[in-house]
Design a protein around this motif. Sequence first.
Motif, PDB file in Angstrom:
ATOM      1  N   THR A   1       0.882  -1.149   0.000  1.00 39.96           N
ATOM      2  CA  THR A   1       0.000   0.000   0.000  1.00 39.96           C
ATOM      3  C   THR A   1       0.928   1.209   0.000  1.00 39.96           C
ATOM      4  OG1 THR A   1      -1.642   1.184   1.301  1.00 39.96           O
ATOM      5  CG2 THR A   1      -0.288  -0.363   2.497  1.00 39.96           C
TER       6      THR A   1
ATOM      7  N   TRP B   1      -6.995  -3.365   8.768  1.00 38.02           N
ATOM      8  CA  TRP B   1      -6.277  -4.473   8.150  1.00 38.02           C
ATOM      9  C   TRP B   1      -4.808  -4.147   8.012  1.00 38.02           C
ATOM     10  CZ3 TRP B   1      -9.102  -8.383   8.708  1.00 38.02           C
ATOM     11  CH2 TRP B   1     -10.482  -8.324   8.505  1.00 38.02           C
ATOM     12  N   VAL B   2      -4.547  -2.910   7.580  1.00 38.73           N
ATOM     13  CA  VAL B   2      -3.171  -2.476   7.392  1.00 38.73           C
ATOM     14  C   VAL B   2      -2.424  -2.539   8.723  1.00 38.73           C
ATOM     15  CG1 VAL B   2      -1.810  -0.442   6.879  1.00 38.73           C
ATOM     16  CG2 VAL B   2      -3.692  -1.058   5.386  1.00 38.73           C
TER      17      VAL B   2
ATOM     18  N   PHE C   1      -3.219  -4.382  11.267  1.00 34.60           N
ATOM     19  CA  PHE C   1      -3.068  -5.789  11.644  1.00 34.60           C
ATOM     20  C   PHE C   1      -1.825  -6.390  10.982  1.00 34.60           C
ATOM     21  CE2 PHE C   1      -3.722 -10.145  10.104  1.00 34.60           C
ATOM     22  CZ  PHE C   1      -3.684 -10.822  11.321  1.00 34.60           C
ATOM     23  N   TRP C   2      -1.650  -6.173   9.668  1.00 32.60           N
ATOM     24  CA  TRP C   2      -0.511  -6.776   8.966  1.00 32.60           C
ATOM     25  C   TRP C   2       0.798  -6.181   9.428  1.00 32.60           C
ATOM     26  CZ3 TRP C   2      -0.596 -11.280   7.073  1.00 32.60           C
ATOM     27  CH2 TRP C   2      -1.778 -11.799   6.535  1.00 32.60           C
TER      28      TRP C   2
ATOM     29  N   PHE D   1       1.452  -7.845  12.694  1.00 34.45           N
ATOM     30  CA  PHE D   1       1.731  -9.269  12.470  1.00 34.45           C
ATOM     31  C   PHE D   1       3.166  -9.453  11.991  1.00 34.45           C
ATOM     32  CE2 PHE D   1       1.909 -13.009   9.743  1.00 34.45           C
ATOM     33  CZ  PHE D   1       1.260 -13.970  10.503  1.00 34.45           C
TER      34      PHE D   1
ATOM     35  N   MET E   1      -8.685  -5.151   0.998  1.00 33.59           N
ATOM     36  CA  MET E   1      -7.673  -5.624   1.948  1.00 33.59           C
ATOM     37  C   MET E   1      -8.285  -6.603   2.938  1.00 33.59           C
ATOM     38  SD  MET E   1      -4.590  -4.770   1.532  1.00 33.59           S
ATOM     39  CE  MET E   1      -3.384  -4.244   2.732  1.00 33.59           C
ATOM     40  N   GLY E   2      -9.511  -6.324   3.344  1.00 34.16           N
ATOM     41  CA  GLY E   2     -10.197  -7.199   4.274  1.00 34.16           C
ATOM     42  C   GLY E   2     -10.436  -8.572   3.676  1.00 34.16           C
TER      43      GLY E   2
ATOM     44  N   THR F   1      -7.182 -10.463   3.464  1.00 36.95           N
ATOM     45  CA  THR F   1      -6.790 -10.936   4.794  1.00 36.95           C
ATOM     46  C   THR F   1      -7.621 -12.154   5.191  1.00 36.95           C
ATOM     47  OG1 THR F   1      -6.300  -8.650   5.353  1.00 36.95           O
ATOM     48  CG2 THR F   1      -6.399 -10.203   7.173  1.00 36.95           C
TER      49      THR F   1
END
Lengths: 464, 85
Positions: free
Chosen positions: A175, A192-193, A195-196, A199, B56-57, B60
């Motif tokens: 991204t 989500w971003v 989270f990654w 992670f 993105m969701g 994932t």
Amino acid sequence: MSRTPIKLTLVGDDGAMYESAPKVYPHEVPGRFGNLRKIAAVVLLGIFYGLPWLKWNGMQAVLFDLPARKFHLFGLVLWPQDFPWLAGLLVIAGLSLFFFTALAGRLWCGYACPQTVWTEVFLWIEQRVEGTRNQRMKLDAAPWSASKVRIKATKHALWLVLALWTGFTFVGFFTPIATLGGSLLHGEAGGWVTFWLLFYAFATWGNAGFLREQVCRYMCPYARFQGAMFDRQTLIIAYDEKRGEPRGRARKDGPAVGDCIDCSLCVQVCPTGIDIRNGLQYDCIACGACIDACDGVMDKISRPRGLIRYTTQTSLAGAATRILRPRVLVYGTLLLAALTAWTWSLAVRMPLGVDVLRDRNALYRVASDGSIENAYTLKVMNKDVVPHAYAITLVDGDGVTLVGAPLVAEVEAGGIAAVAATLRAAPGGPSMRNVHLRVAAKEDDRQVREEESRFFSPAPGATR
Amino acid sequence: MSGAPGEDAGTRRLRRVGAVLWPSFFAAGVATTVCFAVLDPGAIDLPRWLPRLDAMGIYTLGFAAFWVATTAASAFTALLLEDRR
């Protein structure tokens, strides 16, 4: 015959259910291969951390833009349809690994593997904060005190900063990193971003900080199958047994000994905790730390360097090593062929994609003048780095015409245009005809695509 | 899966966990890549009970689903290869 009692240690004496693997405390020694490793780490990490920030024609040079489903590689835009190129790149990477393994052994493991490189950096931080090997062992054995907490907290804080920056950079490949940085600073980054990022940071911290050599020994598939690419002419790190044994310190009037003084430095420096003098082991990642250590000792005791060195099994046995052998030639040829095919196909790749979709709702419609019409949507994908205008025409009429031909679609660089097209024919024709639509860039006559579709009419004699 | 001589229980356990998690992670990554090279997340009709997800969701979620499946397969293999004592 006297009997020596064997000392037994019971597992679990300290209350633990199992005994954990002994922690490896690699000793740091200066040397040629250590420097090489540091250079490799700086270059590779420089590429990793720097690449997302590099601009190319005002765009992020390397961006695997997942939300937009486009991969940008230095001006080249790859679409999901271009997936074979990505697969080809992986095949090339695999063949390179085979080729270099056959030639020079585990170069990958020792110098280039992310596991090695990040472990190296985490270890470097550990050594700066906690001190030398002995100091680290002492610190770990010592009871918890204010100073131990302070030292450990400092180490983990530094590790965490590096791990988070690594996670941030990783996500920045997928991204746009500048936008990502901005949104993180303002606390507006998506879930989500985030989270990654966390992670990947956690994986870095765990793998490089704790698991380390265990990843190579127990988790790495390459470590298991690299032996299949080896032969007796492959470059390995080995201890020259003929020269070193019997090991020990020479004493006046004592028996003759070899060059190995059994200082155990080669074992202390090993990041995977093995003794290279036991021969070739699959735990050895060929980092060369033991060579540096042993060379230093040989210098001190005025013996020639190379008691532990890069060599081959053939050479150790006293024969000459052949570099060009069938295995190397086969891997080399395959690699060269894959590289050539990949580069060639990319060079002649047409940066234009066309999909012709029929109107889902009706096979045909009858216009007021009685003519038959079919409706289509053309998806014109401009994969080029400059905008293009495309002319859309019908190739072989067969009684069918394109209404308003030629249609023109103007598509920005890397964009998709959906163009509505209507084909028309006089009534009474065959119930199905194949038609070919042609999309051609106006300024570049090499960019042409023809797509086939169907034109349906009412079956002759059918009543509506 | 019997350990190498001299290998203790902790190392064996770590080795088993690693041998299950890492190859399944890798396989899930490959499967996700191939899957979404073909499928556009914008064009997937998700079941209505799922919350609305952006691209993105869905990536994932897809990766997580693949990883669960591959982990289950790896873990089952590890279980079957276990020596019965």
